[in-house]
Enzyme design. Structure first.
Site, mmCIF file in Angstrom:
data_model
loop_
_atom_site.group_PDB
_atom_site.id
_atom_site.type_symbol
_atom_site.label_atom_id
_atom_site.label_comp_id
_atom_site.label_asym_id
_atom_site.label_seq_id
_atom_site.Cartn_x
_atom_site.Cartn_y
_atom_site.Cartn_z
ATOM 1 N N ASP A 45 5.530 7.179 9.206
ATOM 2 C CA ASP A 45 4.913 6.494 8.082
ATOM 3 C C ASP A 45 3.399 6.389 8.227
ATOM 4 O O ASP A 45 2.843 6.592 9.312
ATOM 5 C CB ASP A 45 5.487 5.082 7.942
ATOM 6 C CG ASP A 45 6.872 5.068 7.325
ATOM 7 O OD1 ASP A 45 7.277 6.111 6.779
ATOM 8 O OD2 ASP A 45 7.545 4.024 7.387
ATOM 9 N N LYS A 67 4.097 6.470 2.566
ATOM 10 C CA LYS A 67 4.780 5.192 2.403
ATOM 11 C C LYS A 67 3.867 3.986 2.562
ATOM 12 O O LYS A 67 4.310 2.905 2.938
ATOM 13 C CB LYS A 67 5.974 5.056 3.342
ATOM 14 C CG LYS A 67 7.028 6.148 3.177
ATOM 15 C CD LYS A 67 7.535 6.240 1.762
ATOM 16 C CE LYS A 67 8.334 5.021 1.359
ATOM 17 N NZ LYS A 67 8.731 5.062 -0.084
ATOM 18 N N MET A 180 2.981 -7.957 2.081
ATOM 19 C CA MET A 180 2.646 -7.250 0.837
ATOM 20 C C MET A 180 2.256 -8.224 -0.281
ATOM 21 O O MET A 180 2.688 -8.088 -1.419
ATOM 22 C CB MET A 180 3.811 -6.355 0.393
ATOM 23 C CG MET A 180 4.166 -5.280 1.401
ATOM 24 S SD MET A 180 5.695 -4.383 1.023
ATOM 25 C CE MET A 180 6.925 -5.604 1.452
#
Length: 265
Positions: A45, A67, A180
């Protein structure tokens, strides 16, 4: 006894999901190192420290699959397809994922796809940024009367909206780690303020455990301003809770409000 001849060229597909940890390559587990050492292919990733690729054989195929939260170059569907194709054609695929494969990393989805093709799978847990990054800053998840539990919540759900779980979490006295969520800090801070927690301590940790790590400590009422001032951005996590007051940077804030209270008195 007649011994059957073993064809060494027969490919034996296998997929191992390895948690790479939050960024510092030294946080990879020993089991993760062993898995990489036997890899024929490594799919890694965007947030994985590329130094970890040195644990894989020199002739192993290394494939970047993006990603990042803002990178749509590699959809999950495409990553699944690459993972299966490489396993069937090359053998052991190590799917190297940042943090832990099962903490907001869609690890189970990848396992499910692999097993639908009857490909053996293995999981190697990693240090989740949700716990490891605050810990490296000496911010505990639970401590005395400050917090008896913790939540790990995504700030933005699959539809790009604030997670409904945040509204529930903000009502508790637990430590809340938001992944996030930095792009929606204004809305998230408002959720906590609406619960009467405008003065709740908050830490924002950008690029946790890496050489580019930045940390800002404040309170709900000022954290958006501090993020803008310090120009912090993703990847970053947010920690809401009284345990953040244990961070050394919070001493100045505590002293400031103590002085203000005395002057008002």
């Amino acid at each position: 006894m007649i011994l059957e001849k073993v064809d060494r060229n027969v490919i034996e597909p296998k997929i191992t999901l390895v948690g790479a940890g939050p960024g510092d390559p030294d946080l990879l587990t020993l089991k993760g190192v062993k898995a990489l050492a036997t890899a024929d292919v490594v799919l890694y990733d965007a947030l994985v420290n590329e130094a970890l690729l040195n644990y894989a054989p020199e002739n192993a195929i290394k494939v970047y699959v993006g990603k990042r939260s803002d990178d749509e170059s590699f959809s999950q569907k495409l990553v699944n397809k690459l993972m299966i194709d490489y396993a069937l054609n090359y053998g052991h695929v190590v799917r190297l994922k940042s943090g832990d494969p099962f903490v907001f990393a869609r690890g189970y989805e990848e396992v499910h796809v692999a097993e639908s093709y009857n490909i053996p799978t293995e999981i190697v847990p990693g240090v989740s940024s949700a716990l490891g990054v605050p810990g490296l800053q000496k911010i505990p998840m639970v401590y005395g009367n400050m917090s008896e539990s913790f939540w790990v919540v995504t700030g933005t759900n699959a539809q790009g909206q604030i997670s409904p779980d945040l509204y529930v979490a903000a009502k508790s006295n637990a430590t809340i780690v938001v992944l996030m969520g930095i792009e929606k800090i204004k809305e998230i801070a408002q959720i906590f303020a609406a619960e009467g927690k405008a003065n709740l301590p908050v830490a924002v940790i950008e690029n946790g455990s890496s050489t580019e790590e930045n940390v800002v400590v404040g309170i709900v009422d000022t954290i958006e301003e501090l993020i803008e001032e310090k120009k912090l951005s993703s990847p970053a996590l947010l920690v809401f809770g009284n345990v953040v007051s244990l961070h050394p940077q919070f001493n100045a804030i505590h002293e400031f409000y103590t002085i203000m209270a005395r002057e008002e008195y």
